[in-house]
Every structure is written in structure tokens, then in C-alpha cells.
Design an enzyme around this catalytic site. Structure first.
Site, short mmCIF file in Angstrom:
data_model
loop_
_atom_site.label_atom_id
_atom_site.label_comp_id
_atom_site.label_asym_id
_atom_site.label_seq_id
_atom_site.Cartn_x
_atom_site.Cartn_y
_atom_site.Cartn_z
N ASP A 14 0.81 -1.25 0.02
CA ASP A 14 -0.06 -0.05 -0.02
C ASP A 14 1.22 1.37 -0.01
O ASP A 14 1.95 0.96 -0.31
CB ASP A 14 -1.03 0.04 1.30
N ASP B 263 -5.45 4.19 -7.22
CA ASP B 263 -6.44 4.30 -6.06
C ASP B 263 -6.63 5.80 -6.40
O ASP B 263 -6.26 6.73 -6.84
CB ASP B 263 -5.93 3.95 -4.73
N ASP C 1 -13.00 0.03 0.31
CA ASP C 1 -12.89 -0.15 1.74
C ASP C 1 -14.01 -0.92 2.21
O ASP C 1 -15.03 0.04 2.61
CB ASP C 1 -12.43 1.12 2.31
N GLU D 111 -10.87 9.06 -8.38
CA GLU D 111 -12.44 9.49 -8.71
C GLU D 111 -12.43 10.81 -9.65
O GLU D 111 -13.18 10.92 -10.22
CB GLU D 111 -13.29 9.70 -7.49
N HIS E 263 -6.49 -8.14 2.12
CA HIS E 263 -6.09 -6.67 2.50
C HIS E 263 -6.46 -6.05 3.63
O HIS E 263 -7.65 -6.26 3.79
CB HIS E 263 -6.21 -5.92 1.36
N ARG F 231 -9.75 1.62 -8.48
CA ARG F 231 -11.12 1.74 -7.61
C ARG F 231 -12.24 2.55 -8.37
O ARG F 231 -13.43 1.95 -8.19
CB ARG F 231 -10.62 2.82 -6.47
#
Length: 630
Positions: free
Chosen positions: A105, A219, A317, A222, A375, A301
Site C-alpha cells: 500500500d 487508487d 474499503d 475518482e 488486504h 477503484r
């Protein structure tokens, strides 16, 4: 794109503008959008599987994944160092637990800066990656789109070079829009510009020269920001304050993202926001193919229709709750319908502390996610398989070995998704659209059309209730038969067991599993046939080297069809290539052989066999003989 599925057709409304959906008390849906082009499609089916295929003809079939993408992935936020990460990998090896991919990560980075690694805590990262490669394993790293804008001039090439090339999203006055993500103040690449794609490739190549990573996890795309719009706010325009605002976070289009009025090459961010993750995935996949000369592995994502052409997806998540495990099935099935079959949830849960029983059951379910990754979050206790008791560790290991044994089936299903728009994991209603009892089932699912998975989704139980549509079903492990009238059945489910059943009429290819798919994929096949009442069955195998781009288009693959009719199994090589030279069958099992044979021949030669009569109509015939297809 907003869609609704009916019994005989699928209606889709394609639009990139901000939108919301209102469910009415009756059988109706209201779609509201604040702009964009309004495209409507109606796909006539005639069945659910057909309409999904027709939908994917519009948005594009999913890419064929690199083979190791279908193995077991392990990650966490908070390993703390490359040596600690490496120790987890070594523990997995010591216990003989399958693992194909290790991830890190954001904590691997130097001060959360993209295209860097911490020179102190992660100094041995390049050595760890080389060690992974020497064991046939792979490494995936995280990247966020936010590029730090506050490093000393000349000290951070990604930002300096990005400014020079003009790759960042701007305000309407031409200044670089600055938001805030993990490294602090950041600029955002405009992936609608081909110049940005070239800059992205150059950054990846420069970092790959230091750390030879194999795939990307993108990640916060958006795009996400910790401030609304930008650090200096957004202009008071109609784009920022439209006459109608959908019910979104914060009630503002700019809430925790960029100004809607921000300028990108193609259009304003108002029109481009929903496409950001898709365009970043495209840039990432193209860069990896160009850099590695192999199929790209990208997990994103943010998604949009056509995403499956460039990346897979994880479901975001989640929490270490039984409810989150249960709802992950609906998420997995939904993304299969949307043309993103490489999908799964964080196994054992991301946030909060998992429990041993939950993690075991989730690992069993996760073994049947098309994409399976464990994860968890920073400051939580480790939840990799070696972190648990011997009993739990053994149960997790067995479920992962089971997945690896089914790799030939899974790989063939992805081939079907890539070439025909089929789903890999699918709801029961797709195969049984006339059985209304299947419509609401979200605690079971199918791999392809023949393997039904019935996981345990509740704590403290040693059984599970599953629905079996009308027909003949076989216990995958034993060959015991179930002749269902369309009914719920209570199944034994001790902690170490996940229930699998084969639908009649199938031939599925399996392999002896090993700790990586590189080793497993070289093993001989074991064919499992679940015979229909008339003794027939059929199946197929698609095989290639697992990583070359466009093997179908360049004829670098093997395709074999298996058929069982009138007590005879035949294998027909529809397409021959060098891969077929290495395909052998070690054993074949036939579920539902009603009468014990007196003789079995393979290629006209007598072969040894065993016959076990478990119960009425459930005898298993097993033949142990090595057959070479060439």
C-alpha cells in the site's frame, strides 16, 4: 451508464454527467442527470446472459488477464518495511500456502510521493521484488493520481516534468489546480490528453528501472481530494452550482474532488469527472504493455463502462464484518454484469479487526472471487494466513489449493468473457431464468454455467442452506448426487469446508495445485465429468502461455473440446499450437456412472480404473492414465 435488467431485455442510459437514481414504490426507476449526451440502448436478449453479451458489444469485451492475476494476492496498509513484507512472503512459502502476488500500500513510498520508495524502511524493496521473481511470484504497487506540488524545484521529476509538458488539470485562468491528497498539496494529471499518457509511461519506466514491479493498483482516482474543489476554492459559476445537484457527498459537485469548472484538454471537469478512473486505467494498461511487452495487470477503484478492457476492480474499503462478506457477493456479480469480471473484495475485511472464523470463511469465499486479495488497514493485527492458528491456517491453505486446482476452468471462463462477453461469476438466474426462486439469490453463485458455490456467511455454524434448481447435481468432492425438484437443502459445512456442486452435463478441467500458478499450470489435467441422466457431458479448455498479448488474434493458443456420449469420452483439438504439446491428462473421473464397467480403454488400449458406488446414481468411475493430445 445506468441500466436495468428485465426478463427479456436490458435498458441502458449512457451518460457521463453527475446523476442519481430514484427507486419508485412501484416497478419504476427515475434517472436524473445534470448534463451530457443522452444515449439509450435496449438489448432484447432473449435471456439475461444474452443481453449482457449484447451490452458488452457496445462498451467492449473485457481484456484477457495475465495468468498470475488469477492467483492469490496478499497486501496490507502498514507492513512498515520491505523486510516485514518479505517476511510475510517467506512465511507463506514455509507453510506451503499458495501465493502469486505480493502488494504494498501507500506506506512503501517516500513521504507518500508517487514513483518513489522510502530509502530507509523500504531500502530492500528492489531485492524483495527480485526474490519474488526468482520464485515465480509477482509484485504490485499502489499509485495515486495526486502529484506533489511542493517539492523543491528540480527535486521531484514527476511534477517538474509534468509542468514542463503541461499535463495537469488547470483552473479556468490557466493556473494549475492544486488539491490535497496523501503527500500534501497535489496537482492532478489530465488523462484525457495523450501527452499525459506519454508522461505517465516515462514515470513508470523510470521507477521500474529501480523496482521491477509487475502491475499497478490505481487508487483515489475518482479523483479524490481532501479539500473541496481546490486549495483556493472554485469560481461561482453555473458549472459549480447547477440548477439541480444530485444527492452526492456534501451536496456539492466539488465535494472531496476537483472543481467542476476545472479545465481538461477534452472538456471541463464537469463533463469528464466520471471518466477519470477509466482514462487513468487506459493510460496505465497501455504503459505496462509497452514497457513489459506482456498483458497488463491493473486494479482500479474508480470505474466506468468499458473499464474491463483495461483493468479489474476491487470493491473498495470494506469492514471485517460478516455482513460485508455477504454483500461482497452482490458486488462481485454486479461487476461481472458490467463487463469487469476481474473483481473481488478485500478478503477478511479492510478496516477493523477480523476474527479467525470470519477470516477462514472469507478466505473460502474469496477463493471463488475472480480476483482474490487479502488486504487490511494500518494499525490492525496481521490477517495473512500464517498469522492464525494451525487449524485456521490449514483451512485457508486448502481453500487456496482448491482454487489453484480449478485454474484451467477459471482461465477458460475468462477466455469466454474476453471473446464472447460471458460472465465468469454469475447469479443462478442467468442459468435458470425460468425458475423465479433464483431471482433473489445472493448467497450463492456460479462459476460459468456448471459449478455452484455455497459459502458459509454466518458465524458459529457448521451447516449452510443452499438452493438447487431442478435437475441433477453432484457434490464436487465426492460425486454424491442430489436430484433436486427446485428446493433448498441443508449442507454440512465444518470450518475447513466450502460446498461446491457440479451441474449435470459438465466436463471441467482441473490440475494438481502448487504454490504458484506458474508451477500449477505445468501440471497434468484431471478431468471431472458430471454425467446427465443419459450419460452425456461436455466442456472445453482454452490454453496459451498466459501472458503474451493477443494470443487469440495471432493463433498462439490451444482450444480443446471434451465430449462424453454413450460411454465414450472424446477430446477434439479445435485449435492446435505449441501449448497443446504440453497438455496431458493424468486422470479422469466420471460422476453418475450407473453400471460398473468390465473394461475401460484409452486410445484402444486397456486402462486401469476404479469404480466406487457411493449411492444410487452416484457411482464414480476414475481412470488413471496419461493421455497426450499431440
Amino acid at each position: 451508464m445506468l441500466c436495468r435488467l428485465y426478463g427479456v431485455f436490458y435498458e441502458c442510459f449512457v451518460n457521463v454527467g453527475s446523476a442519481d437514481v430514484a427507486l419508485q414504490p412501484g416497478p419504476a426507476i427515475t434517472w436524473r442527470t445534470i448534463g451530457g449526451i443522452l444515449d439509450f440502448y435496449v438489448f432484447l436478449g432473449p435471456d439475461p446472459a444474452s443481453v449482457i453479451g449484447q451490452y458488452l458489444e457496445v462498451v467492449g469485451y473485457p481484456t484477457m488477464p495475465v495468468y498470475w492475476a488469477l492467483g492469490y494476492h496478499l497486501c496490507r496498509w502498514g507492513y512498515g518495511s520491505s523486510n516485514a513484507t518479505w517476511d510475510v512472503v517467506k512465511n507463506m512459502r514455509n507453510y506451503g500456502i499458495p501465493q502469486d502476488v505480493q502488494w504494498n500500500d501507500i506506506d512503501y513510498m517516500d513521504r507518500s510521493l508517487d514513483f518513489t520508495f522510502d530509502p530507509a524502511a523500504f531500502s530492500t524493496l528492489p531485492d524483495m521484488v527480485k526474490d519474488l521473481h526468482s520464485h515465480g511470484q509477482r509484485y504490485v504497487m499502489m499509485l495515486d493520481p495526486g502529484i506533489s506540488s511542493v517539492q523543491p524545484e528540480g527535486g521531484y521529476w514527476p511534477y517538474d516534468e509534468g509542468l514542463r509538458r503541461g499535463v495537469f488539470i488547470n483552473h479556468t485562468d490557466g493556473s494549475t489546480l492544486i488539491g490535497k491528497v496523501w503527500p500534501g498539496l497535489t496537482a492532478f494529471p489530465d488523462f484525457s490528453d495523450d501527452v499525459t499518457h506519454e508522461w505517465w509511461y516515462d514515470n513508470l519506466k523510470r521507477f521500474h528501472d529501480k523496482v521491477p514491479f509487475d502491475g499497478l493498483w490505481i487508487d483515489m482516482n475518482e479523483p479524490s481530494s481532501f479539500v473541496d474543489g481546490s486549495t483556493v476554492g472554485c469560481p461561482d459559476t453555473e458549472l459549480e452550482n447547477p440548477p439541480y445537484t444530485p444527492g452526492i457527498l456534501g451536496g456539492l459537485l466539488r465535494a472531496k474532488t476537483l472543481c467542476a469548472s476545472a479545465v481538461q484538454k477534452t472538456s471541463s471537469h464537469y463533463n469528464m469527472h466520471s471518466l477519470y478512473g477509466l482514462l487513468e486505467a487506459k493510460a496505465s494498461a497501455c504503459a505496462l504493455k509497452r514497457m513489459l511487452g506482456k498483458r497488463a495487470f491493473v486494479i482500479s477503484r474508480s470505474t466506468f463502462p468499458s473499464q474491463g478492457q483495461y483493468s479489474g476492480h476491487w470493491l473498495g474499503d470494506n469492514r471485517s464484518h460478516w455482513k460485508d462478506m455477504y454483500t461482497s457477493i452482490a458486488g462481485m456479480l454486479t461487476f461481472n454484469l458490467l463487463g469487469v469480471p476481474l473483481v473481488g473484495a478485500d478478503v477478511c475485511g479492510f478496516s477493523e479487526q477480523t476474527e479467525e472464523e470470519l477470516c477462514v470463511r472469507w478466505t473460502q469465499l474469496g477463493a471463488f472471487y475472480p480476483f482474490t486479495r487479502n488486504h487490511n488497514a494500518i494499525d490492525q493485527k496481521p490477517q495473512d494466513p500464517p498469522a492464525f492458528s494451525p487449524l485456521a491456517r490449514s483451512a485457508m491453505k486448502q481453500s487456496l489449493l482448491l482454487r489453484y486446482s480449478l485454474f484451467p476452468l477459471l482461465y477458460t471462463l475468462f477466455h469466454r468473457a474476453h471473446t464472447h462477453g460471458h460472465t465468469v461469476a454469475r447469479p443462478l438466474l442467468f442459468e435458470f431464468p425460468k425458475d423465479v426462486r433464483t431471482y433473489g439469490i445472493d448467497r450463492q453463485f456460479l462459476w460459468g454455467k456448471s459449478l455452484i458455490v455455497t459459502p458459509v456467511l454466518d458465524p458459529g455454524v457448521d451447516f449452510v442452506v443452499g438452493y438447487f434448481p431442478q435437475g441433477l447435481w453432484y457434490d464436487y468432492y465426492t460425486g454424491d448426487s442430489i436430484r433436486s425438484k427446485g428446493e433448498e437443502l441443508r449442507l454440512k459445512a465444518p470450518l475447513e469446508h466450502i460446498n461446491l456442486h457440479l451441474r449435470e452435463g459438465a466436463v471441467i478441467p482441473t490440475q494438481r495445485p502448487n504454490t504458484t500458478l506458474f508451477v500449477s499450470s505445468g501440471q497434468p489435467l484431471h478431468l471431472v465429468s458430471s454425467l446427465s441422466e443419459d450419460g452425456s457431458a461436455g466442456g472445453e479448455l482454452f490454453w496459451d502461455d498466459g501472458e503474451t498479448i493477443d494470443t487469440l488474434e495471432t493463433d498462439q493458443y490451444a482450444h480443446i473440446v471434451f465430449t462424453v456420449v454413450k460411454n465414450t469420452m472424446t477430446s477434439e483439438v479445435l485449435h492446435d499450437h505449441v501449448e497443446a504439446s504440453y497438455i496431458t491428462v493424468e486422470t479422469a473421473s466420471f460422476y453418475g456412472v450407473k453400471v460398473e464397467p468390465t473394461r475401460v480403454t484409452v486410445n484402444s488400449q486397456d486402462a486401469a480404473f476404479t469404480y466406487r458406488a457411493n449411492q444410487v446414481r452416484a457411482a464414480v468411475l476414475t481412470i488413471k492414465h496419461l493421455i497426450k493430445f499431440r
